[in-house]
Design a protein around this motif. Structure first.
Motif, PDB file in Angstrom:
ATOM      1  N   ALA A 146       0.809  -1.222   0.000  1.00 52.23           N
ATOM      2  CA  ALA A 146       0.000   0.000   0.000  1.00 52.23           C
ATOM      3  C   ALA A 146       0.840   1.269   0.000  1.00 52.23           C
ATOM      4  N   THR A 147       1.957   1.239  -0.745  1.00 51.52           N
ATOM      5  CA  THR A 147       2.803   2.442  -0.865  1.00 51.52           C
ATOM      6  C   THR A 147       2.949   2.907  -2.307  1.00 51.52           C
ATOM      7  N   ARG A 148       2.225   2.299  -3.232  1.00 53.32           N
ATOM      8  CA  ARG A 148       2.377   2.676  -4.637  1.00 53.32           C
ATOM      9  C   ARG A 148       2.114   4.170  -4.821  1.00 53.32           C
ATOM     10  N   GLY A 149       3.057   4.837  -5.440  1.00 57.32           N
ATOM     11  CA  GLY A 149       2.885   6.259  -5.728  1.00 57.32           C
ATOM     12  C   GLY A 149       2.941   7.166  -4.515  1.00 57.32           C
ATOM     13  N   ALA A 150       3.425   6.687  -3.373  1.00 59.37           N
ATOM     14  CA  ALA A 150       3.453   7.498  -2.153  1.00 59.37           C
ATOM     15  C   ALA A 150       4.363   8.708  -2.349  1.00 59.37           C
ATOM     16  N   LYS A 151       3.812   9.895  -2.167  1.00 60.38           N
ATOM     17  CA  LYS A 151       4.548  11.125  -2.416  1.00 60.38           C
ATOM     18  C   LYS A 151       5.515  11.468  -1.284  1.00 60.38           C
ATOM     19  N   THR A 152       5.340  10.835  -0.133  1.00 60.93           N
ATOM     20  CA  THR A 152       6.183  11.161   1.017  1.00 60.93           C
ATOM     21  C   THR A 152       7.306  10.150   1.219  1.00 60.93           C
ATOM     22  N   LEU A 153       7.546   9.308   0.217  1.00 59.08           N
ATOM     23  CA  LEU A 153       8.699   8.409   0.235  1.00 59.08           C
ATOM     24  C   LEU A 153       9.752   8.933  -0.724  1.00 59.08           C
ATOM     25  N   ASP A 154      10.944   9.197  -0.217  1.00 57.08           N
ATOM     26  CA  ASP A 154      12.009   9.728  -1.062  1.00 57.08           C
ATOM     27  C   ASP A 154      12.595   8.659  -1.969  1.00 57.08           C
ATOM     28  N   TRP A 155      12.682   7.428  -1.444  1.00 55.22           N
ATOM     29  CA  TRP A 155      13.221   6.317  -2.233  1.00 55.22           C
ATOM     30  C   TRP A 155      12.302   5.116  -2.036  1.00 55.22           C
ATOM     31  N   THR A 156      11.783   4.564  -3.119  1.00 52.96           N
ATOM     32  CA  THR A 156      10.810   3.486  -2.974  1.00 52.96           C
ATOM     33  C   THR A 156      10.821   2.524  -4.154  1.00 52.96           C
ATOM     34  N   VAL A 157      10.599   1.258  -3.837  1.00 53.98           N
ATOM     35  CA  VAL A 157      10.218   0.241  -4.815  1.00 53.98           C
ATOM     36  C   VAL A 157       8.972  -0.411  -4.221  1.00 53.98           C
ATOM     37  N   PRO A 158       7.784  -0.122  -4.729  1.00 50.16           N
ATOM     38  CA  PRO A 158       6.559  -0.606  -4.094  1.00 50.16           C
ATOM     39  C   PRO A 158       6.322  -2.092  -4.326  1.00 50.16           C
ATOM     40  N   ASP A 159       5.440  -2.661  -3.520  1.00 49.25           N
ATOM     41  CA  ASP A 159       5.094  -4.080  -3.617  1.00 49.25           C
ATOM     42  C   ASP A 159       3.977  -4.226  -4.643  1.00 49.25           C
ATOM     43  N   VAL A 160       4.356  -4.254  -5.903  1.00 50.49           N
ATOM     44  CA  VAL A 160       3.387  -4.335  -7.001  1.00 50.49           C
ATOM     45  C   VAL A 160       3.611  -5.619  -7.795  1.00 50.49           C
ATOM     46  N   GLY A 161       2.633  -5.960  -8.632  1.00 50.23           N
ATOM     47  CA  GLY A 161       2.611  -7.282  -9.220  1.00 50.23           C
ATOM     48  C   GLY A 161       3.373  -7.502 -10.496  1.00 50.23           C
ATOM     49  N   ASN A 162       3.789  -6.444 -11.175  1.00 50.49           N
ATOM     50  CA  ASN A 162       4.505  -6.666 -12.429  1.00 50.49           C
ATOM     51  C   ASN A 162       5.559  -5.585 -12.626  1.00 50.49           C
ATOM     52  N   ILE A 163       6.475  -5.886 -13.516  1.00 52.72           N
ATOM     53  CA  ILE A 163       7.634  -5.024 -13.688  1.00 52.72           C
ATOM     54  C   ILE A 163       7.258  -3.670 -14.288  1.00 52.72           C
ATOM     55  N   LYS A 164       6.157  -3.615 -15.052  1.00 51.82           N
ATOM     56  CA  LYS A 164       5.728  -2.323 -15.603  1.00 51.82           C
ATOM     57  C   LYS A 164       5.318  -1.366 -14.491  1.00 51.82           C
ATOM     58  N   LEU A 165       4.626  -1.899 -13.467  1.00 55.08           N
ATOM     59  CA  LEU A 165       4.251  -1.054 -12.337  1.00 55.08           C
ATOM     60  C   LEU A 165       5.470  -0.660 -11.516  1.00 55.08           C
ATOM     61  N   VAL A 166       6.447  -1.551 -11.417  1.00 54.93           N
ATOM     62  CA  VAL A 166       7.700  -1.191 -10.750  1.00 54.93           C
ATOM     63  C   VAL A 166       8.343  -0.013 -11.470  1.00 54.93           C
ATOM     64  N   GLU A 167       8.458  -0.116 -12.784  1.00 53.06           N
ATOM     65  CA  GLU A 167       9.081   0.952 -13.570  1.00 53.06           C
ATOM     66  C   GLU A 167       8.309   2.256 -13.452  1.00 53.06           C
ATOM     67  N   GLN A 168       6.984   2.145 -13.328  1.00 53.02           N
ATOM     68  CA  GLN A 168       6.147   3.340 -13.273  1.00 53.02           C
ATOM     69  C   GLN A 168       6.194   4.030 -11.915  1.00 53.02           C
ATOM     70  N   HIS A 169       6.308   3.239 -10.831  1.00 53.17           N
ATOM     71  CA  HIS A 169       6.117   3.813  -9.508  1.00 53.17           C
ATOM     72  C   HIS A 169       7.356   3.794  -8.611  1.00 53.17           C
ATOM     73  N   ALA A 170       8.385   3.059  -8.973  1.00 60.58           N
ATOM     74  CA  ALA A 170       9.618   3.122  -8.189  1.00 60.58           C
ATOM     75  C   ALA A 170      10.346   4.440  -8.462  1.00 60.58           C
ATOM     76  N   THR A 171      11.204   4.834  -7.549  1.00 59.88           N
ATOM     77  CA  THR A 171      11.997   6.052  -7.738  1.00 59.88           C
ATOM     78  C   THR A 171      12.965   5.835  -8.898  1.00 59.88           C
ATOM     79  N   PRO A 172      12.830   6.603  -9.999  1.00 61.93           N
ATOM     80  CA  PRO A 172      13.657   6.343 -11.194  1.00 61.93           C
ATOM     81  C   PRO A 172      15.156   6.360 -10.910  1.00 61.93           C
ATOM     82  N   SER A 173      15.608   7.332 -10.134  1.00 60.12           N
ATOM     83  CA  SER A 173      17.046   7.419  -9.855  1.00 60.12           C
ATOM     84  C   SER A 173      17.529   6.203  -9.069  1.00 60.12           C
ATOM     85  N   LEU A 174      16.644   5.640  -8.255  1.00 55.43           N
ATOM     86  CA  LEU A 174      17.016   4.483  -7.457  1.00 55.43           C
ATOM     87  C   LEU A 174      17.199   3.255  -8.345  1.00 55.43           C
ATOM     88  N   LEU A 175      16.306   3.062  -9.305  1.00 58.06           N
ATOM     89  CA  LEU A 175      16.450   1.939 -10.231  1.00 58.06           C
ATOM     90  C   LEU A 175      17.762   2.057 -11.009  1.00 58.06           C
TER      91      LEU A 175
END
Length: 454
Positions: free
Chosen positions: A134-163
């Motif tokens: 339940a952290t997908r798209g959380a605006k108050t997380l500076d660095w995040t990789v959320p617990d989502v079901g597919n790699i497209k959602l990871v790419e969309q919602h994880a912190t780009p610089s972190l990836l």
């Protein structure tokens, strides 16, 4: 291991001297394992001696992943934070709405109460979360990789610089979906630990949330207290030990590690099918295996419990009365909870919140609920195969979760009895010098070296 030689960029120690609190959730780490002589958990037991352990930690109903992880970071029960189960029913459409692995909603759309990372961010602190529900798209997380079901959602919602940093460090973040599909869960958890080490080394956030899943996954397939479960538990213990050793070495005297779980586990061999009973009572319609959206009543399973939604508003009371009597006669059902009984469980009120069910069924050990509507049998025959699940009444001893804390700010050797998971967020806040004014649970003052100001 997938990351044999990761590289960790060190942040300048002179400019980073703040406390660092790590909340590590081992999904499915039942409290009973801590006292089990068959459990090979030297690292957890070492932490218990070095720090403090709760005698038990009460989870939220239903004792499943998404609502309990949200309670851990909000300090309030599901009826307040809004993540009522792993899935709920949309009364208007008759469709099931999945919350698990965040396929639909961003955090701001789903979580209705302030989280510890919201509070920390508002105070000017840096925050991070890895695979936290339940952290997908959380605006108050500076660095995040959320617990989502597919790699497209990871790419969309994880912190780009972190990836980008992970790729440069040799951490194969893009393998998450593939490794889940091919059951390389242990390697996947190992990769998440490498991610955590990287974030802590390079960015040194004040707060880091992380979530390991292999133990839960294994117990679902093989059952608790089995050789496979003990092997997965041993691996989880090694991850915990790896994290604590890293924190002591890299951030000496500054880091606090709190190890928690979201629920316990029960074995099961018999399935209960409430929707079959509803179909037999002509309250639900199914075409083949598909339940139609015009059904008057629908059961939504939560493993060891089931949410019953009555969509016929005019006849809700009479339908509920009839179903209470019928479900009480079903083998394997331990209780039928009505809205008048919801308050102690923090479930909310169906009269004011559509996602709150009208009835909650809880199962006995050995039984689990499923959303199947076909056939004529409400309780399936006992299977030879043993499996495991959770979701049962949190008052059941086997549903008790784990709490172990060690490190900066923790009173070593403190005695802590039975606690609630609503105390975790306010205790994290106290360790950071903050307050969670909306939390249902109290700060665990007994574990703190310096008691938080009232």
């Amino acid at each position: 291991m997938p990351c044999a030689s990761p590289t960790f960029a060190q942040a300048p120690a002179a400019t980073n001297t703040h406390p660092i609190v790590v909340l590590l959730s081992v999904d499915g780490l039942a409290n009973f394992y801590l006292d089990d002589p068959k459990a090979e958990i030297p690292h957890l037991r070492g932490l218990m001696k070095e720090g403090v352990r709760a005698q038990s930690m009460k989870a939220s109903l239903p004792t499943v992943t998404w609502p309990n992880h949200t309670t851990l970071v909000t300090g309030v029960q599901p009826g307040k934070h809004g993540v009522l189960g792993n899935q709920v029913l949309d009364r208007a459409t008759g469709e099931i709405v999945p919350f698990m692995i965040d396929p639909i909603y961003n955090k701001e759309e789903l979580v209705q109460s302030p989280t510890i990372y919201d509070v920390a961010k508002e105070a000017g602190m840096k925050t991070a979360a890895l695979i936290w529900p339940a952290t997908r798209g959380a605006k108050t997380l500076d660095w995040t990789v959320p617990d989502v079901g597919n790699i497209k959602l990871v790419e969309q919602h994880a912190t780009p610089s972190l990836l980008k940093e992970f790729s440069e460090a040799g951490i194969p973040w893009e393998k998450q979906e593939e490794w889940w599909a091919t059951k390389r869960i242990r390697e996947r958890d190992g990769m998440f630990v490498q991610m955590a080490k990287h974030v802590l080394s390079k960015h040194q956030p004040h707060l880091l949330l992380m979530h390991l899943v292999e133990l839960d996954h294994t117990q679902h397939g093989k059952g608790p207290n089995t050789p496979e479960a003990y092997e997965a538990l041993k691996a989880a213990d090694e991850r915990v030990g790896e994290m604590w050793e890293f924190l002591k070495t890299t951030l000496p005297g500054r880091a606090t590690l709190i190890v928690v779980s979201d629920h316990g586990f029960y074995p099961w061999r018999q399935a209960i099918l409430p929707n079959v009973l509803l179909r037999q009572e002509k309250l639900l319609r199914a075409i083949g295996s598909k339940i139609t959206t015009d059904s008057k009543v629908r059961a939504v399973d939560q493993g060891g419990s089931s949410f019953i939604y009555i969509r016929d508003k005019e006849n809700r009371a009479s339908i509920a009365e009839s179903l209470i009597a019928k479900f009480k006669e079903v083998e394997g059902i331990s209780a039928v909870l009505t809205p008048e009984q919801f308050a102690p469980y923090g479930l909310g009120d169906p009269a004011t919140t559509d996602r709150v069910p009208d009835l909650v069924l809880t199962a006995k050990s050995g039984y689990a609920f499923f959303d199947v509507a076909g056939g004529d049998v409400v309780v399936m025959p006992k299977e030879e195969r043993l499996r495991g699940t959770h979701g049962y009444n949190p008052d059941e001893p086997a549903m008790q979760a784990t709490f172990v804390a060690v490190g900066a700010g923790i009173q070593a050797g403190a005695r802590l009895g039975d606690i609630s998971n609503t105390s975790i967020a306010p205790t994290l806040a106290a360790l950071l010098g903050l307050k969670m004014p909306s939390a249902d649970g109290p700060v665990l003052q007994e574990v703190l070296e310096t008691k938080a100001a009232e």
